[in-house]
Design a protein around this motif. Structure first.
Motif, PDB file in Angstrom:
ATOM      1  N   GLY A 209       1.140  -0.782  -0.013  1.00 17.74           N
ATOM      2  CA  GLY A 209       0.516  -0.041   0.302  1.00 17.74           C
ATOM      3  C   GLY A 209       1.028   1.460  -0.181  1.00 17.74           C
ATOM      4  O   GLY A 209      -0.092   2.147   0.364  1.00 17.74           O
TER       5      GLY A 209
ATOM      6  N   THR B 109       1.199   2.211  -5.235  1.00 20.04           N
ATOM      7  CA  THR B 109      -0.631   2.283  -4.915  1.00 20.04           C
ATOM      8  C   THR B 109      -0.641   2.726  -6.630  1.00 20.04           C
ATOM      9  O   THR B 109      -1.626   2.641  -7.082  1.00 20.04           O
ATOM     10  CB  THR B 109      -1.371   3.670  -3.384  1.00 20.04           C
ATOM     11  OG1 THR B 109      -1.344   2.791  -2.793  1.00 20.04           O
ATOM     12  CG2 THR B 109      -2.574   4.399  -4.230  1.00 20.04           C
TER      13      THR B 109
ATOM     14  N   ALA C  29      -4.518   5.216  -0.323  1.00 22.00           N
ATOM     15  CA  ALA C  29      -5.901   3.315  -0.178  1.00 22.00           C
ATOM     16  C   ALA C  29      -7.220   4.319  -0.521  1.00 22.00           C
ATOM     17  O   ALA C  29      -7.462   4.058  -0.972  1.00 22.00           O
ATOM     18  CB  ALA C  29      -5.271   3.020   0.895  1.00 22.00           C
TER      19      ALA C  29
ATOM     20  N   THR D  83      -9.201   0.174   2.767  1.00 21.56           N
ATOM     21  CA  THR D  83      -8.398   1.641   3.478  1.00 21.56           C
ATOM     22  C   THR D  83      -8.113   0.848   4.954  1.00 21.56           C
ATOM     23  O   THR D  83      -7.038   1.392   5.269  1.00 21.56           O
ATOM     24  CB  THR D  83      -9.279   2.728   3.145  1.00 21.56           C
ATOM     25  OG1 THR D  83      -9.250   2.311   2.458  1.00 21.56           O
ATOM     26  CG2 THR D  83      -8.442   3.498   3.859  1.00 21.56           C
TER      27      THR D  83
END
Length: 301
Positions: A129, A134, A203, A234
């Motif tokens: 992440g 991302t 995220a 998330t």
């Protein structure tokens, strides 16, 4: 006013050219606002923005298929509430205000409850992440979406949303200048500024925007399922940042708010594009109002 102007000028003159000078001026402006009535006002503003956002969201959800142009007004209200609330939160963090009181307690509790079997997966999730991870994932998902739509616009909107959120996070980090948790509590060494969490911002922007694009025109239940899934992913990323001691609690809250604002802005652009090519969201399934040769997500050509 003259004293403020002088301090701002000195801050700008001493900073290096470019963005460092802008950051120096911004910091001076934040510092000049004294804690006290301003801090209380920031707390009230955060609470007010939360109420406005929830109320506008409920109104938007209830009248999803009947609001017409009013839905754009409600989207604008929600976006403004998130942006203003984020600014007030950033100010509270900058002055170590009341809202940061729980940060140390959360950090201490998580530090005391670490275990070997959780640390490994947490590191893997937080690495996946990362802002770089991302952004790469946004390119991949955007490419798939664009292939389905026979248009580059979905990829541009998705990557642009994630990229804009990342830039906003980086700029805010420099303006607020918050220190990371103590090095002794960190599993992974990170020494840059802390607020907001770039991992959580990215995220939220990526998975939230992906849920919006995939859910366009689907039944409400399926949209909710996609939204909940995006929220859970998330939260998982945010939990790893806290568990590993890389961020304070208010850092991840700020990341959620900033990423949410990016999702609202990106979704507005996406819906506007779908309407432009003749696909309107009727609340159940997308319906073409204009016959075109373009294939769009969720709609056969």
């Amino acid at each position: 006013m003259r004293e403020v102007a002088t301090q701002l000028f000195q801050a700008g003159a001493q900073a290096s050219p470019g963005h460092a000078r802008l950051i120096g001026v911004g910091r001076a402006a934040l510092t000049e606002v004294r804690e006290g009535s301003a801090a209380t006002f920031a707390l009230v503003l955060i609470a007010s923005c939360l109420v406005v956002f929830v109320a506008a969201s409920l109104a938007r959800g209830v009248g999803d298929t009947r609001l017409g142009r009013a839905s754009w007004v409600l989207t604008g209200i929600r976006l403004c509430a998130l942006v203003v609330g984020f600014g007030a939160l950033a100010y509270q963090v900058r002055i170590s205000g009341t809202i940061t009181a729980a940060d140390q307690l959360v950090l201490n509790w998580l530090t005391e409850h670490r275990s070997a079997w959780l640390t490994g997966p947490a590191i893997a999730i937080t690495d996946a992440g990362s802002p770089v991870g991302t952004f790469v994932l946004a390119i991949v998902i955007g490419a798939i979406a664009s292939r389905r739509a026979h248009s580059l616009l979905p990829a541009i909107i998705l990557v642009g949303t994630v990229g804009a959120a990342g830039v906003a996070s980086t700029v805010t980090k420099g303006l607020v200048g918050r220190q990371r948790p103590p090095l002794i509590t960190q599993v992974l060494l990170e020494t840059d500024h802390s607020f907001p969490s770039g991992h959580v911002t990215g995220a939220m922007a990526l998975f939230g925007m992906t849920a919006v694009m995939l859910g366009f025109g689907l039944p409400t239940a399926q949209r909710w399922a996609l939204g909940v899934l995006a929220g859970l992913v998330t939260v998982l990323v945010a939990a790893t940042r806290l568990y590993l001691g890389e961020h304070w609690f208010t850092d991840v809250v700020g990341g959620v708010v900033l990423g949410g604002a990016a999702v609202l802005a990106g979704s507005a652009v996406y819906v506007a594009w779908m309407s432009r090519i003749g696909v309107r969201d009727c609340g159940e399934y997308p319906v073409r109002s204009v016959v075109t040769d373009t294939t769009t997500m969720g709609t056969a050509a």
